[in-house]
Enzyme design. Structure first.
Site, mmCIF file in Angstrom:
data_model
loop_
_atom_site.group_PDB
_atom_site.id
_atom_site.type_symbol
_atom_site.label_atom_id
_atom_site.label_comp_id
_atom_site.label_asym_id
_atom_site.label_seq_id
_atom_site.Cartn_x
_atom_site.Cartn_y
_atom_site.Cartn_z
ATOM 1 N N GLY A 12 36.786 32.072 29.092
ATOM 2 C CA GLY A 12 38.132 31.892 29.633
ATOM 3 C C GLY A 12 38.951 33.146 29.805
ATOM 4 O O GLY A 12 40.167 33.068 29.969
ATOM 5 N N ASN A 14 39.037 35.207 32.410
ATOM 6 C CA ASN A 14 39.634 35.184 33.743
ATOM 7 C C ASN A 14 40.730 34.130 33.840
ATOM 8 O O ASN A 14 41.777 34.369 34.437
ATOM 9 C CB ASN A 14 38.572 34.939 34.826
ATOM 10 N N LEU A 82 30.556 26.612 36.045
ATOM 11 C CA LEU A 82 29.132 26.647 36.336
ATOM 12 C C LEU A 82 28.589 25.421 37.065
ATOM 13 O O LEU A 82 27.435 25.438 37.489
ATOM 14 C CB LEU A 82 28.347 26.863 35.036
ATOM 15 N N ILE A 85 30.553 22.192 42.866
ATOM 16 C CA ILE A 85 31.678 21.331 43.239
ATOM 17 C C ILE A 85 31.164 20.252 44.198
ATOM 18 O O ILE A 85 30.563 20.576 45.221
ATOM 19 C CB ILE A 85 32.807 22.159 43.910
ATOM 20 N N ASN A 99 36.806 30.858 44.487
ATOM 21 C CA ASN A 99 35.877 31.244 43.435
ATOM 22 C C ASN A 99 35.742 32.763 43.429
ATOM 23 O O ASN A 99 35.961 33.416 44.444
ATOM 24 C CB ASN A 99 34.496 30.610 43.690
ATOM 25 N N HIS A 101 32.863 35.719 42.373
ATOM 26 C CA HIS A 101 31.455 35.919 42.064
ATOM 27 C C HIS A 101 31.254 37.372 41.648
ATOM 28 O O HIS A 101 31.799 38.276 42.290
ATOM 29 C CB HIS A 101 30.602 35.592 43.303
ATOM 30 N N GLU A 171 37.538 41.995 38.186
ATOM 31 C CA GLU A 171 37.988 40.601 38.250
ATOM 32 C C GLU A 171 39.432 40.474 37.781
ATOM 33 O O GLU A 171 40.257 39.847 38.455
ATOM 34 C CB GLU A 171 37.078 39.711 37.384
#
Length: 188
Positions: A12, A14, A82, A85, A99, A101, A171
């Site tokens: 968690g 991010n 993970l 969707i 999202n 990556h 990120e």
């Protein structure tokens, strides 16, 4: 007010970064966090930040009845989530699921390519660059429209751990900002 929910499966970091970024935002807020992992570190982070968390199963996610959990939600933000969707959710939130990556798509994307698996593959292939890709989510893993990419050069002695740390820094720096820019561009 634009309402976001974050889907996360892991520690968690991010999710926490995104929550903090939007804490005092005048028009965008994180309404809650959803996780498929009852042991995910994101749960404890959310408790400290006083952000509601919903734990759900893969079967619940795959049922269109899951939409009842997403009333008043404008965007879904994936942060280390993970599970794939489901198509009904992609269609309902068309171009409103983002999202991040940990590689430069289309390289090193697809099922099973997440976290350290990606970094390991990048190093094994002797790539000279890696980075992050922020993209919209469609029905296929890591194939939605790319919104943003940031590249970094790998060192000669790069390890999975050192690359993972560099990617995390990218990120944290860019994901909340790109979310904000994308949402703002749609609501101008």
């Amino acid at each position: 007010m634009v309402n976001l929910v974050i889907f996360a499966s892991g520690s968690g970091t991010n999710a926490e970064n995104i929550i903090k970024y939007f804490e005092k935002h005048p028009t965008i807020r994180v309404k809650g966090v959803f996780t498929n992992n009852p042991d995910a570190g994101v749960i404890e982070r959310c408790k400290k930040l006083k952000v509601p968390v919903k734990v759900f199963t893969k079967n619940e996610l795959e049922s269109p009845g899951f939409l009842s959990n997403l009333k008043d939600v404008d965007f879904i933000i994936l942060a280390g989530f993970l599970l794939k969707i489901p198509e009904y959710l992609v269609q309902h939130f068309h171009r409103r699921i983002l999202n991040i990556h940990p590689a430069l798509l289309p390289k090193f994307g697809g099922k099973g390519m997440y976290g350290r698996h990606v970094h390991n593959a990048v190093i094994e292939k002797k790539e000279t660059h890696s980075g992050i890709t922020i993209h919209l989510v469609n029905e296929e893993y890591d194939q939605g429209d790319i919104l943003f990419q940031k590249s970094i050069q790998l060192d000669k002695n790069e390890t999975v751990e050192s690359l993972e740390n560099k990617i995390h820094q990218l990120e944290y720096k860019y994901y909340p900002r790109i979310i904000e820019e994308f949402i703002t561009s749609l609501h101008e």
